[in-house]
Design a protein around this motif. Structure first.
Motif, PDB file in Angstrom:
ATOM      1  N   CYS A   4       0.835  -1.206   0.000  1.00 38.44           N
ATOM      2  CA  CYS A   4       0.000   0.000   0.000  1.00 38.44           C
ATOM      3  C   CYS A   4       0.869   1.256   0.000  1.00 38.44           C
ATOM      4  O   CYS A   4       0.628   2.190  -0.749  1.00 38.44           O
ATOM      5  CB  CYS A   4      -0.930  -0.002   1.200  1.00 38.44           C
ATOM      6  N   ARG A   5       1.900   1.263   0.822  1.00 34.48           N
ATOM      7  CA  ARG A   5       2.799   2.424   0.880  1.00 34.48           C
ATOM      8  C   ARG A   5       3.519   2.630  -0.452  1.00 34.48           C
ATOM      9  O   ARG A   5       3.674   3.758  -0.907  1.00 34.48           O
ATOM     10  CB  ARG A   5       3.816   2.258   1.999  1.00 34.48           C
ATOM     11  N   LEU A   8       0.926   4.068  -2.946  1.00 38.19           N
ATOM     12  CA  LEU A   8       0.608   5.468  -2.652  1.00 38.19           C
ATOM     13  C   LEU A   8       1.778   6.371  -2.990  1.00 38.19           C
ATOM     14  O   LEU A   8       1.594   7.474  -3.471  1.00 38.19           O
ATOM     15  CB  LEU A   8       0.194   5.636  -1.195  1.00 38.19           C
ATOM     16  N   ALA A 136      -6.682   6.319  -3.268  1.00 38.46           N
ATOM     17  CA  ALA A 136      -6.077   6.565  -1.953  1.00 38.46           C
ATOM     18  C   ALA A 136      -7.028   6.162  -0.832  1.00 38.46           C
ATOM     19  O   ALA A 136      -6.610   5.547   0.151  1.00 38.46           O
ATOM     20  CB  ALA A 136      -5.685   8.029  -1.816  1.00 38.46           C
ATOM     21  N   SER A 137      -8.307   6.468  -0.976  1.00 34.49           N
ATOM     22  CA  SER A 137      -9.256   6.105   0.082  1.00 34.49           C
ATOM     23  C   SER A 137      -9.518   4.604   0.105  1.00 34.49           C
ATOM     24  O   SER A 137      -9.730   4.033   1.174  1.00 34.49           O
ATOM     25  CB  SER A 137     -10.565   6.873  -0.083  1.00 34.49           C
ATOM     26  N   THR A 139      -7.335   2.251  -0.663  1.00 32.74           N
ATOM     27  CA  THR A 139      -6.154   1.508  -0.220  1.00 32.74           C
ATOM     28  C   THR A 139      -5.637   1.917   1.153  1.00 32.74           C
ATOM     29  O   THR A 139      -4.728   1.283   1.671  1.00 32.74           O
ATOM     30  CB  THR A 139      -5.014   1.648  -1.248  1.00 32.74           C
ATOM     31  N   SER A 140      -6.200   2.964   1.712  1.00 35.32           N
ATOM     32  CA  SER A 140      -5.709   3.385   3.018  1.00 35.32           C
ATOM     33  C   SER A 140      -6.427   2.601   4.118  1.00 35.32           C
ATOM     34  O   SER A 140      -7.549   2.123   3.943  1.00 35.32           O
ATOM     35  CB  SER A 140      -5.919   4.880   3.218  1.00 35.32           C
ATOM     36  N   SER A 141      -5.757   2.489   5.227  1.00 38.59           N
ATOM     37  CA  SER A 141      -6.370   1.804   6.351  1.00 38.59           C
ATOM     38  C   SER A 141      -6.884   2.858   7.329  1.00 38.59           C
ATOM     39  O   SER A 141      -6.350   3.963   7.427  1.00 38.59           O
ATOM     40  CB  SER A 141      -5.360   0.882   7.025  1.00 38.59           C
ATOM     41  N   ARG A 142      -7.898   2.497   8.044  1.00 37.56           N
ATOM     42  CA  ARG A 142      -8.480   3.423   9.011  1.00 37.56           C
ATOM     43  C   ARG A 142      -7.621   3.441  10.262  1.00 37.56           C
ATOM     44  O   ARG A 142      -7.351   2.404  10.855  1.00 37.56           O
ATOM     45  CB  ARG A 142      -9.902   2.994   9.345  1.00 37.56           C
TER      46      ARG A 142
END
Length: 144
Positions: A4-5, A8, A136-137, A139-142
């Protein structure tokens, strides 16, 4: 999380390169319009005529560039929701590349209006930025 990083970071670099390329294009377009819009004479009358021609070009070019991309952006967003989010990134980038590449050829100034329409028909920056934010939303984690 590591993948993910990396993704991004790639998107962020892509957005940055897109912005830099746009700045160079805008400068080159202004130089092209100035060169092709009149003589390079130093008299005040010809400078005024040249400035008028440049203004007239941008009065048409800017609305063409900004207005007509909204329906295409909506269509690309729907396709991105149904199929793949990357559609909203790659289609605008390909349109951007093709339309901006036309500046490299010795074409009449009126063809630059077609480049604005071509850019709009590929979604322009509205679809591109919406696609970046959607990916981005997704693949991002909460973070709690």
């Amino acid at each position: 999380m590591g993948m993910c990083r990396k993704f991004l970071s790639f998107v962020e670099v892509l957005v940055g390169l897109h912005q830099i390329a746009g700045a160079f294009y805008d400068t080159a377009l202004l130089m092209l319009v100035q060169e092709r819009s009149g003589s390079n004479s130093t008299t005040t009358g010809s400078r005024d005529q040249q400035q008028g021609a440049i203004s007239q070009f941008y009065v048409i070019y800017i609305p063409l560039l900004k207005v007509s991309s909204l329906p295409i952006t909506y269509f690309l967003a729907c396709q991105g929701d149904k199929k793949d989010r990357k559609i909203t990134i790659w289609v605008p980038l390909v349109g951007y590349l093709v339309s901006r590449s036309l500046l490299l050829f010795d074409l009449p100034l009126q063809v630059m209006f077609a480049t604005a329409l071509l850019n709009d028909l590929s979604g322009d920056s509205a679809a591109f930025r919406a696609g970046v934010m959607a990916i981005a939303s997704d693949t991002s984690s909460r973070v709690k």
